[in-house]
Design an enzyme around this catalytic site. Structure first.
Site, PDB file in Angstrom:
ATOM      1  N   LYS B  84      22.004  36.126  42.890  1.00 40.15           N
ATOM      2  CA  LYS B  84      21.950  35.044  43.729  1.00 40.15           C
ATOM      3  C   LYS B  84      21.838  33.856  43.441  1.00 40.15           C
ATOM      4  O   LYS B  84      22.396  32.933  44.518  1.00 40.15           O
ATOM      5  CB  LYS B  84      21.077  35.409  44.764  1.00 40.15           C
ATOM      6  N   GLU B 106      18.103  32.889  55.686  1.00 37.52           N
ATOM      7  CA  GLU B 106      17.623  34.132  55.437  1.00 37.52           C
ATOM      8  C   GLU B 106      16.861  35.101  53.926  1.00 37.52           C
ATOM      9  O   GLU B 106      18.187  35.044  52.851  1.00 37.52           O
ATOM     10  CB  GLU B 106      18.236  34.436  55.838  1.00 37.52           C
ATOM     11  N   SER B 373      23.661  43.629  39.433  1.00 37.76           N
ATOM     12  CA  SER B 373      23.526  42.597  40.103  1.00 37.76           C
ATOM     13  C   SER B 373      22.529  41.929  39.589  1.00 37.76           C
ATOM     14  O   SER B 373      22.184  40.966  39.913  1.00 37.76           O
ATOM     15  CB  SER B 373      24.088  42.371  42.360  1.00 37.76           C
TER      16      SER B 373
END
Lengths: 251, 393
Positions: B84, B106, B373
């Site tokens: 991220k 968010e 990830s």
């Protein structure tokens, strides 16, 4: 073809007042109560009614209208049910302008063509989608056109003037819904200071009548706005009355 | 700039957000073309995030399965523990360049919230994060991390109190404060230009992995596999291989308790075309067009929509999209812990589970590249609870 929205603004102008556009979330507290409230508001002089379609993800709305939408969904009120209510209301109120006020997904889910036919059958004059700006509205507007149902564009505080003109292009029997403030729906103690200037600027180029909405909850605010607009929209204040079990009225 | 991907994408937003989106488009185009911006982005990825991340051959796991070689792209080793941060650094630098004073985001699993809070601290910007109340509860370590980093976390109790509701609330904040606020969207969803911008910032994953495979194996992988919630880690991985026709691209959706139960988060496999959060995309919805509550053991995949470009890749057949259930993901989570000493995020465990399914049927020289990830520290309590519940049922 009926021109109820254009006629409503013309009538208000002839009477030297602003047109009163009233929004209600249909189905809160019940669909029957909403229909009764529409009768009441028309009796109080509303010229145009925005029939709010409840949606699960009302990301452009303030707390009052969101709660009303969730409540209506609990009652199982869908776009179909709102159209059925509109048809009943139309039979009672042949002259009032009716606008379907919705997020796009319920309409897209029904299918723009099927929706356009059902809306025309219910006596709907125009449709307003919160999340369907100029760039994306073609699909719906093309479906509405053959049925004689119009579209109501939103004009935001940061909408450039050239875009105002583009927004009303090709539309008849409609109005420009000018959003008074950046933000979600809901009551505001004071309207922005530059609102009058902005409304004047928009009106100087607009072919369609101009109605201001978002944050108008009192008669005084409505009167103030109508010095610079052809009409005003009241939503949250009316929905709040219904939620609190009072007859819908301006503060 | 591209706003649509086939029938998908677009800018289905309130009129008030059109001007900010146009401003963002222009700023992003200019930034992309500015070598100084790209250099600073690259330097932060290297010196602060710790890129490049390695690829790791999962040797014991592959031997155990007795088929293809599973190779992991180690996004779990990034600072903050997931992919991220690649995107939040890009967007935060852009926010600063645009003169925005405040970041909002968010978050679902909390990884994007942590990554945004992190870069906000790095650049000295105030940050507010919207998170569904249910996610606040099931990902509480990430809530603590965000607070520690100086971000304000708002628990959103409305609707299903998960990621979609957090995104609704972030959009409400943005429409109110768009003059000085930059909305850092965490995935390849939302209105244009977000899907393209987020993909571009994440494409470093695929570019690195492609080069690393060539260096290590002298050839490209046979398949590139990634989990898909909104789909940012998958788009980032796919971006590196999109022009390599020999590389199969596989997106893995969260099957929850199974598609047939209705309790899942597989928008492409179990959804219908619709419009939400600014884009036309595949959505889990009722017949009336209301959005359905999704379910997955993994909070980060618990979203009723998916990035529009994924829908397009699905239509064109360039990528295939499969489904992994909670049970399969948990088994993969355990397997990676035990065979490789790596605790994967439950999200990434979905991609891994797909590789575990495929490997035995493939020859030893086949290479399955899995995007790991994120790391799974945040999920240990959930995984334990899930297994306890299974035992007792």
């Amino acid at each position: 073809m009926q021109r109820r929205i254009a006629d409503a603004f013309a009538k208000a102008k002839a009477e030297n007042r602003g047109a009163f556009v009233a929004y209600l979330t249909m189905g809160c507290p019940t669909l029957a109560a909403s229909e009764k409230a529409v009768d009441d508001i028309i009796a109080q002089g509303a010229d145009i009614i925005e029939l709010g379609v409840p949606f699960s993800d009302p990301f452009a709305d303030g707390g009052v209208i969101r709660s009303a939408a969730y409540e209506a969904l609990k009652q199982g009120v869908s776009l179909k049910a709102v159209l059925a209510a509109a048809k009943r209301l139309r039979a009672k109120h042949p002259e009032t302008g009716f606008v379907i006020f919705s997020y796009y997904n319920p309409i897209f889910s029904m299918g723009p063509n099927a929706f356009a036919g059902a809306a025309a059958d219910a006596g709907i004059d125009a449709v307003l989608c919160v999340d369907l700006p100029l760039e994306e509205r073609g699909e719906l507007v093309e479906a509405l056109n053959p049925h004689g149902v119009s579209y109501v564009p939103l004009i935001a505080p940061n909408t450039p003037i050239e875009r105002v003109k583009a927004s009303e292009e090709g539309l008849e029997n409609s109005f420009l819904y000018v959003i008074t403030v950046k933000g979600t729906t809901g009551e505001r103690k004071a309207l922005p200071e530059d609102l009058a200037t902005r409304l004047d600027a928009i009106r100087s180029v607009a072919r369609l009548p101009v109605a201001a909405g978002f944050g108008i909850s009192t008669r005084a605010q409505a009167d103030e706005v109508c010095r610079h607009a052809d009409g005003y929209v009241v939503g949250t204040a009316l929905v709040k009355c219904l939620v609190e079990g009072r007859p819908p009225c301006l503060g | 700039m591209k706003t649509h991907y086939g029938a998908y994408g677009g800018q289905y937003v309130a009129e008030t957000l059109m001007a900010p989106l146009k401003e963002l488009e222009a700023a992003y185009e200019a930034a992309k073309a500015d070598p100084d911006f790209m250099r600073e982005f690259g330097e932060i990825l290297r010196d602060y995030v710790g890129r490049e991340t390695p690829i790791t051959v999962a040797r014991r796991l592959s031997e155990h399965l007795g088929g293809a070689t599973i190779v992991l792209k180690r996004e779990d080793l990034n600072h903050t523990g997931a992919h991220k941060v690649n995107n939040t650094i890009g967007q935060a630098l852009l926010a600063r360049r645009m003169g925005k004073k405040r970041l909002i985001a968010e978050t679902g699993a909390g990884m994007h919230g942590v990554a945004t809070a992190t870069v906000a601290a790095l650049l000295g910007m105030p940050c507010e994060v919207y998170m569904g109340a249910i996610d606040v509860e099931r990902q509480s370590p990430n809530v603590e991390r965000m607070k520690m980093l100086g971000a304000k976390v708002h628990a959103v109790t409305e609707g299903s109190a998960t990621l979609k509701d957090a995104m609704n609330e972030a959009l409400r904040d943005w429409v109110t404060n768009c003059d000085d606020t930059f909305y850092v969207i965490g995935t390849v969803a939302g209105p244009a230009p977000y899907p393209e911008m987020v993909r571009d910032f994440q494409s470093v994953i695929g570019r690195e992995a492609r080069r690393q495979c060539l260096e290590k194996f002298g050839r490209l992988p046979d398949e590139a596999i990634a989990c898909v919630g909104g789909g940012s880690n998958a788009m980032g991985l796919f971006a590196g291989f999109i022009d390599d026709a020999s590389v199969k691209l596989v997106g893995v959706e969260a099957g929850g308790k199974g598609i047939s139960t209705g309790e899942h988060a597989a928008s492409i496999n179990g959804g219908r075309l619709g419009v939400l959060h600014g884009a036309k995309t595949m959505l889990l919805q009722t017949g009336d067009g209301n959005i359905i509550d999704t379910y997955s053991v993994s909070a980060g995949l618990d979203y009723p929509g998916v990035g529009p470009e994924h829908c397009h890749l699905h239509d064109t057949g360039r990528a295939e999209y499969t489904v992994i259930t909670d049970d399969e993901a948990i088994a993969a989570f355990d397997a990676l812990c035990r065979y490789e000493g790596i605790i994967p995020a439950l999200e990434s465990s979905h991609a891994l589970a797909e590789a575990i399914k495929r490997a035995p049927g493939l020859p030893k020289n086949a290479i399955l590249l899995v995007n790991l990830s994120g790391r799974g520290d945040k999920d240990m309590e959930n995984a334990r609870r899930y297994k306890d519940a299974k035992k007792n049922s």
